[in-house]
Scaffold this motif. Structure first.
Motif, mmCIF file in Angstrom:
data_model
loop_
_atom_site.group_PDB
_atom_site.id
_atom_site.type_symbol
_atom_site.label_atom_id
_atom_site.label_comp_id
_atom_site.label_asym_id
_atom_site.label_seq_id
_atom_site.Cartn_x
_atom_site.Cartn_y
_atom_site.Cartn_z
ATOM 1 N N PHE A 1 30.244 18.152 38.016
ATOM 2 C CA PHE A 1 31.264 18.036 39.063
ATOM 3 C C PHE A 1 32.537 17.398 38.517
ATOM 4 C CE2 PHE A 1 27.104 17.900 41.113
ATOM 5 C CZ PHE A 1 27.227 18.893 42.078
ATOM 6 N N PRO A 2 33.124 17.977 37.487
ATOM 7 C CA PRO A 2 34.322 17.362 36.888
ATOM 8 C C PRO A 2 35.506 17.300 37.838
ATOM 9 C CG PRO A 2 34.019 19.596 36.066
ATOM 10 C CD PRO A 2 32.778 19.246 36.824
ATOM 11 N N ASN A 3 35.717 18.348 38.616
ATOM 12 C CA ASN A 3 36.854 18.387 39.533
ATOM 13 C C ASN A 3 36.657 17.473 40.734
ATOM 14 O OD1 ASN A 3 38.364 20.476 38.077
ATOM 15 N ND2 ASN A 3 36.704 21.832 38.701
ATOM 16 N N VAL A 4 35.404 17.348 41.156
ATOM 17 C CA VAL A 4 35.102 16.445 42.270
ATOM 18 C C VAL A 4 35.451 15.016 41.876
ATOM 19 C CG1 VAL A 4 33.253 15.456 43.670
ATOM 20 C CG2 VAL A 4 33.295 17.913 43.228
ATOM 21 N N ILE A 5 35.087 14.647 40.667
ATOM 22 C CA ILE A 5 35.399 13.292 40.184
ATOM 23 C C ILE A 5 36.910 13.116 40.032
ATOM 24 C CG2 ILE A 5 35.127 11.706 38.245
ATOM 25 C CD1 ILE A 5 32.344 12.924 37.813
ATOM 26 N N MET A 6 37.569 14.146 39.546
ATOM 27 C CA MET A 6 39.014 14.067 39.323
ATOM 28 C C MET A 6 39.779 13.880 40.634
ATOM 29 S SD MET A 6 41.480 16.893 37.487
ATOM 30 C CE MET A 6 40.371 16.940 36.066
ATOM 31 N N ALA B 1 39.255 22.850 50.496
ATOM 32 C CA ALA B 1 38.508 24.025 50.029
ATOM 33 C C ALA B 1 39.460 25.159 49.667
ATOM 34 C CB ALA B 1 37.519 24.479 51.099
ATOM 35 N N ILE B 2 40.514 25.306 50.448
ATOM 36 C CA ILE B 2 41.486 26.374 50.186
ATOM 37 C C ILE B 2 42.331 26.056 48.951
ATOM 38 C CG2 ILE B 2 43.555 27.521 51.083
ATOM 39 C CD1 ILE B 2 42.296 27.170 53.898
ATOM 40 N N ARG B 3 42.864 24.829 48.897
ATOM 41 C CA ARG B 3 43.771 24.462 47.803
ATOM 42 C C ARG B 3 43.071 24.425 46.448
ATOM 43 N NH1 ARG B 3 45.486 19.537 47.837
ATOM 44 N NH2 ARG B 3 44.412 18.732 49.685
ATOM 45 N N TYR B 4 41.881 23.844 46.433
ATOM 46 C CA TYR B 4 41.198 23.692 45.147
ATOM 47 C C TYR B 4 40.114 24.745 44.917
ATOM 48 C CZ TYR B 4 43.509 19.158 45.223
ATOM 49 O OH TYR B 4 44.461 18.161 45.276
ATOM 50 N N GLY B 5 39.294 24.960 45.956
ATOM 51 C CA GLY B 5 38.197 25.907 45.784
ATOM 52 C C GLY B 5 38.645 27.347 45.666
ATOM 53 N N TYR C 1 42.263 28.638 45.612
ATOM 54 C CA TYR C 1 43.436 28.895 44.785
ATOM 55 C C TYR C 1 43.241 28.493 43.320
ATOM 56 C CZ TYR C 1 45.882 29.647 49.214
ATOM 57 O OH TYR C 1 46.279 30.114 50.439
ATOM 58 N N ARG C 2 42.408 27.492 43.066
ATOM 59 C CA ARG C 2 42.223 27.021 41.688
ATOM 60 C C ARG C 2 40.814 27.290 41.149
ATOM 61 N NH1 ARG C 2 45.340 21.126 41.683
ATOM 62 N NH2 ARG C 2 47.139 21.759 42.954
ATOM 63 N N SER C 3 40.000 27.954 41.961
ATOM 64 C CA SER C 3 38.638 28.331 41.541
ATOM 65 C C SER C 3 37.808 27.143 41.076
ATOM 66 C CB SER C 3 38.715 29.387 40.420
ATOM 67 O OG SER C 3 39.381 30.537 40.874
ATOM 68 N N MET C 4 37.928 26.029 41.788
ATOM 69 C CA MET C 4 37.121 24.846 41.471
ATOM 70 C C MET C 4 35.850 24.877 42.317
ATOM 71 S SD MET C 4 40.110 21.943 41.202
ATOM 72 C CE MET C 4 41.425 22.063 39.983
ATOM 73 N N GLY C 5 34.857 25.546 41.808
ATOM 74 C CA GLY C 5 33.628 25.759 42.557
ATOM 75 C C GLY C 5 32.881 24.501 42.923
ATOM 76 N N ASP C 6 32.957 23.470 42.093
ATOM 77 C CA ASP C 6 32.234 22.234 42.407
ATOM 78 C C ASP C 6 32.805 21.551 43.645
ATOM 79 O OD1 ASP C 6 34.550 21.838 40.901
ATOM 80 O OD2 ASP C 6 33.871 19.892 40.140
ATOM 81 N N ILE C 7 34.129 21.636 43.819
ATOM 82 C CA ILE C 7 34.738 21.057 45.020
ATOM 83 C C ILE C 7 34.311 21.841 46.255
ATOM 84 C CG2 ILE C 7 36.936 20.749 46.248
ATOM 85 C CD1 ILE C 7 38.187 19.802 43.712
ATOM 86 N N THR C 8 34.290 23.160 46.141
ATOM 87 C CA THR C 8 33.844 23.991 47.253
ATOM 88 C C THR C 8 32.410 23.644 47.642
ATOM 89 O OG1 THR C 8 35.262 25.810 46.539
ATOM 90 C CG2 THR C 8 33.479 26.353 48.051
ATOM 91 N N PHE C 9 31.549 23.480 46.657
ATOM 92 C CA PHE C 9 30.139 23.148 46.907
ATOM 93 C C PHE C 9 30.009 21.826 47.656
ATOM 94 C CE2 PHE C 9 26.264 20.911 45.584
ATOM 95 C CZ PHE C 9 25.301 21.806 46.027
ATOM 96 N N VAL C 10 30.721 20.803 47.187
ATOM 97 C CA VAL C 10 30.637 19.489 47.824
ATOM 98 C C VAL C 10 31.182 19.545 49.249
ATOM 99 C CG1 VAL C 10 31.521 17.118 47.768
ATOM 100 C CG2 VAL C 10 30.714 18.203 45.666
#
Length: 222
Positions: free
Chosen positions: A5-10, A182-186, A188-197
């Motif tokens: 979860f690198p993006n979640v931590i970031m 979810a929209i901005r990161y999950g 538009y930026r394809s950060m799947g870990d943020i979407t999951f959380v």
């Protein structure tokens, strides 16, 4: 943890505000929608054919308005009521502005739930109330709003769960909340870990609503 979860931590510092924004919109729009929906539901019941305050014109108009707003997909409803939103909130962007379409989209749904719950009341109870000489207002207060409280709570619970999904949608108009993240990161930026959380957090919120609804239904069932 950091590897999965690198993006979640970031972006961890943004989650508290997103959760707060979601809860804020849920509570405020939920309360307003419930009050308005209950009022409309009662009017629909008492003004329908055979109702204690029968008025076919009022019933027909209100019934069609409820059907109209229930049939419009929420993502289309948001821009449709933009003019009204700007008039009420002073803007079409932001958390407060999002409350307008949320209430307009949820209140008709709650109204139908309340109407259904009230119509489930035994007609014999209404007949007995009328035979006792109770006025229409007394029947509304002492019978219609009291005899099927568990049914009303079930309807409100279902509506609040649906409202959580609508709150996620208003993230598209800059309302904040988990949907916005979810929209901005999950998306538009394809950060799947943020979407999951975010999905997990939304499931937690929905579970809490369901548990609270079930608890209140149990406490009010007799």
């Amino acid at each position: 943890m950091a590897a999965y979860f690198p993006n979640v931590i970031m972006y961890a510092d943004e989650f508290p505000q997103a959760i707060w924004d979601t809860i804020y919109m849920l509570v405020i729009s939920g309360i307003l929608s419930t009050i308005l929906g209950l009022l409309i539901g009662v009017i629909l019941v008492v003004t329908r054919r055979g109702g204690i305050m029968e008025n076919r014109v009022v019933f027909w108009i209100l019934d069609k308005i409820v059907n109209l707003f229930r049939s419009i997909p929420f993502i289309i409803l948001v821009p449709t009521v933009a003019v009204l939103t700007r008039w009420i909130a002073g803007s079409t962007i932001g958390r407060e502005a999002a409350l307008v379409p949320l209430v307009i989209g949820t209140a008709p749904f709650i109204a139908r739930q309340m109407e259904t719950a009230i119509l489930e009341i035994d007609p014999g109870i209404l007949e007995a109330s009328q035979a006792m000489g109770l006025s229409p207002w007394e029947i509304i207060g002492k019978v219609l709003l009291r005899e099927n409280i568990p049914g009303m709570i079930r309807g409100i619970t279902i509506s609040m769960i649906a409202l959580v999904g609508q709150i996620a949608i208003v993230g598209t108009i800059g309302a904040g909340g988990l949907g916005d993240m979810a929209i901005r990161y999950g998306l538009y930026r394809s950060m799947g870990d943020i979407t999951f959380v975010i999905i997990v957090l939304i499931l937690v919120i929905i579970s809490i609503i369901q548990l609270l609804g079930d608890f209140l239904v149990t406490k009010t069932t007799h």
